[in-house]
Design a protein around this motif. Structure first.
Motif, PDB file in Angstrom:
ATOM      1  N   VAL A  44       0.842  -1.203   0.000  1.00 53.33           N
ATOM      2  CA  VAL A  44       0.000   0.000   0.000  1.00 53.33           C
ATOM      3  C   VAL A  44       0.872   1.245   0.000  1.00 53.33           C
ATOM      4  O   VAL A  44       0.568   2.244  -0.676  1.00 53.33           O
ATOM      5  N   ARG A  45       1.972   1.205   0.737  1.00 56.66           N
ATOM      6  CA  ARG A  45       2.881   2.359   0.773  1.00 56.66           C
ATOM      7  C   ARG A  45       3.520   2.590  -0.601  1.00 56.66           C
ATOM      8  O   ARG A  45       3.772   3.731  -1.002  1.00 56.66           O
ATOM      9  N   VAL A  46       3.798   1.508  -1.330  1.00 55.42           N
ATOM     10  CA  VAL A  46       4.324   1.653  -2.690  1.00 55.42           C
ATOM     11  C   VAL A  46       3.272   2.319  -3.582  1.00 55.42           C
ATOM     12  O   VAL A  46       3.572   3.233  -4.358  1.00 55.42           O
ATOM     13  N   LYS A  51       2.782   4.528  -8.114  1.00 55.43           N
ATOM     14  CA  LYS A  51       3.357   3.492  -8.969  1.00 55.43           C
ATOM     15  C   LYS A  51       2.593   2.186  -8.826  1.00 55.43           C
ATOM     16  O   LYS A  51       2.328   1.726  -7.713  1.00 55.43           O
ATOM     17  N   ALA A  52       2.209   1.569  -9.953  1.00 54.86           N
ATOM     18  CA  ALA A  52       1.521   0.276  -9.923  1.00 54.86           C
ATOM     19  C   ALA A  52       2.506  -0.830  -9.547  1.00 54.86           C
ATOM     20  O   ALA A  52       3.732  -0.659  -9.642  1.00 54.86           O
ATOM     21  N   ALA A  81      -5.901   0.403  -0.924  1.00 55.93           N
ATOM     22  CA  ALA A  81      -5.476   1.745  -1.318  1.00 55.93           C
ATOM     23  C   ALA A  81      -6.547   2.470  -2.131  1.00 55.93           C
ATOM     24  O   ALA A  81      -6.359   3.634  -2.501  1.00 55.93           O
ATOM     25  N   LYS A  82      -7.648   1.751  -2.441  1.00 53.17           N
ATOM     26  CA  LYS A  82      -8.722   2.327  -3.276  1.00 53.17           C
ATOM     27  C   LYS A  82      -8.156   2.837  -4.607  1.00 53.17           C
ATOM     28  O   LYS A  82      -8.426   3.956  -5.050  1.00 53.17           O
ATOM     29  N   TRP A  83      -7.358   1.977  -5.219  1.00 54.65           N
ATOM     30  CA  TRP A  83      -6.705   2.296  -6.491  1.00 54.65           C
ATOM     31  C   TRP A  83      -7.758   2.553  -7.565  1.00 54.65           C
ATOM     32  O   TRP A  83      -8.658   1.746  -7.779  1.00 54.65           O
ATOM     33  N   ARG A  84      -7.649   3.664  -8.263  1.00 57.44           N
ATOM     34  CA  ARG A  84      -8.682   4.077  -9.214  1.00 57.44           C
ATOM     35  C   ARG A  84      -8.409   3.604 -10.640  1.00 57.44           C
ATOM     36  O   ARG A  84      -9.338   3.427 -11.428  1.00 57.44           O
TER      37      ARG A  84
END
Length: 267
Positions: A44-46, A51-52, A81-84
């Motif tokens: 999650v910190r990455v 960055k994916a 991370a709720k990546w969009r």
């Protein structure tokens, strides 16, 4: 890359929306514990940098959705991370059996180190469920020795010849074929096994338990409860006497209600 494994077609690299992805850990997660939450937090910190992560390995289900074969921690991190955006993925058009072979192969690589016992359990599963695989294929897929796979085949034959139900783990299979079900052990054998299991479990989880319990002990207990299930968790707490007791206001020490008074009440 894949010609040695039943001619599994090579994957196609794509970018997929998270809503198209799902997991089936009972089929495609060789690790005994589904997620290492500390590792997820690191990922999650990455992601927070924008960055994916490395591509997920996924299986096309055929209805427009995809099952994660390898990359369960990355998938959990994307969701947390709720990546969009879309996520990179290697998409396989394969059967469930081939998907299990891919999961075994990818998990045996040294990213988040897979324990030797977990590798052997997955090799045992392939030995039981996919008889068409050669000894060499199982060995390579799971990163175990060919000699271990040969022993697994002998144990499986003895189980079948004696009409004994096939255990899910390799250790349980060896116990079953030797006629040493734990209930038949002597008290000394039981205690020896328990001490060894205690030491091994403590070694595996001590670092993470100490790290997180310093900041959020409730979180640790919630994770343990989820892994064990409510019934086993309650039974364990009752066994230790932590379902009832008192906390010393001065020392913070917890005294279970079923713990006898040692007669040392000096102040």
């Amino acid at each position: 890359m894949t010609k040695d494994y039943n001619k599994i077609t090579k994957p196609v690299q794509r970018k997929l929306r998270l809503k198209k992805l799902h997991v089936e850990p009972s089929k495609f997660q060789p690790r005994s514990i589904e997620l290492d939450h500390g590792h997820v937090a690191d990922l999650v910190r990455v992601l927070a940098t924008g960055k994916a992560l490395d591509p997920l390995h996924v299986r096309s289900v055929g209805d427009g959705s995809f099952t994660v074969l390898d990359g369960h921690h990355s998938f959990a991190a994307y969701r947390e991370a709720k990546w969009r955006g879309a996520v990179p993925a290697l998409v396989y058009s394969c059967t469930v059996a081939e998907g299990q072979q891919i999961a075994a192969r990818e998990n045996s690589k040294a990213r988040l180190q897979m324990k030797d016992e977990e590798k052997r359990d997955w090799a045992w599963r392939l030995t039981v469920e996919q008889a068409e695989l050669s000894r060499t294929q199982v060995s390579q897929l799971c990163n175990v020795s060919p000699a271990t796979v040969s022993r697994m085949r002998r144990v499986l034959k003895r189980l079948n010849d004696n009409e004994i139900d096939t255990p899910k783990s390799w250790k349980a299979a060896q116990i079953a074929v030797e006629g040493k079900a734990q209930g038949e052990w002597s008290e000394e054998q039981q205690e020896e096994w328990r001490q060894a299991a205690y030491a091994k479990l403590k070694q595996n989880i001590a670092r993470d338990i100490v790290q997180y319990s310093e900041h959020d002990p409730e979180l640790v207990l919630e994770v343990v409860q989820e892994i064990m299930g409510n019934s086993r968790f309650a039974t364990g707490a009752e066994h230790l006497g932590f379902h009832e007791g008192e906390i010393n206001d001065f020392t913070g020490e917890f005294t279970p209600a079923n713990q006898p008074d040692d007669g040392d009440d000096e102040f």
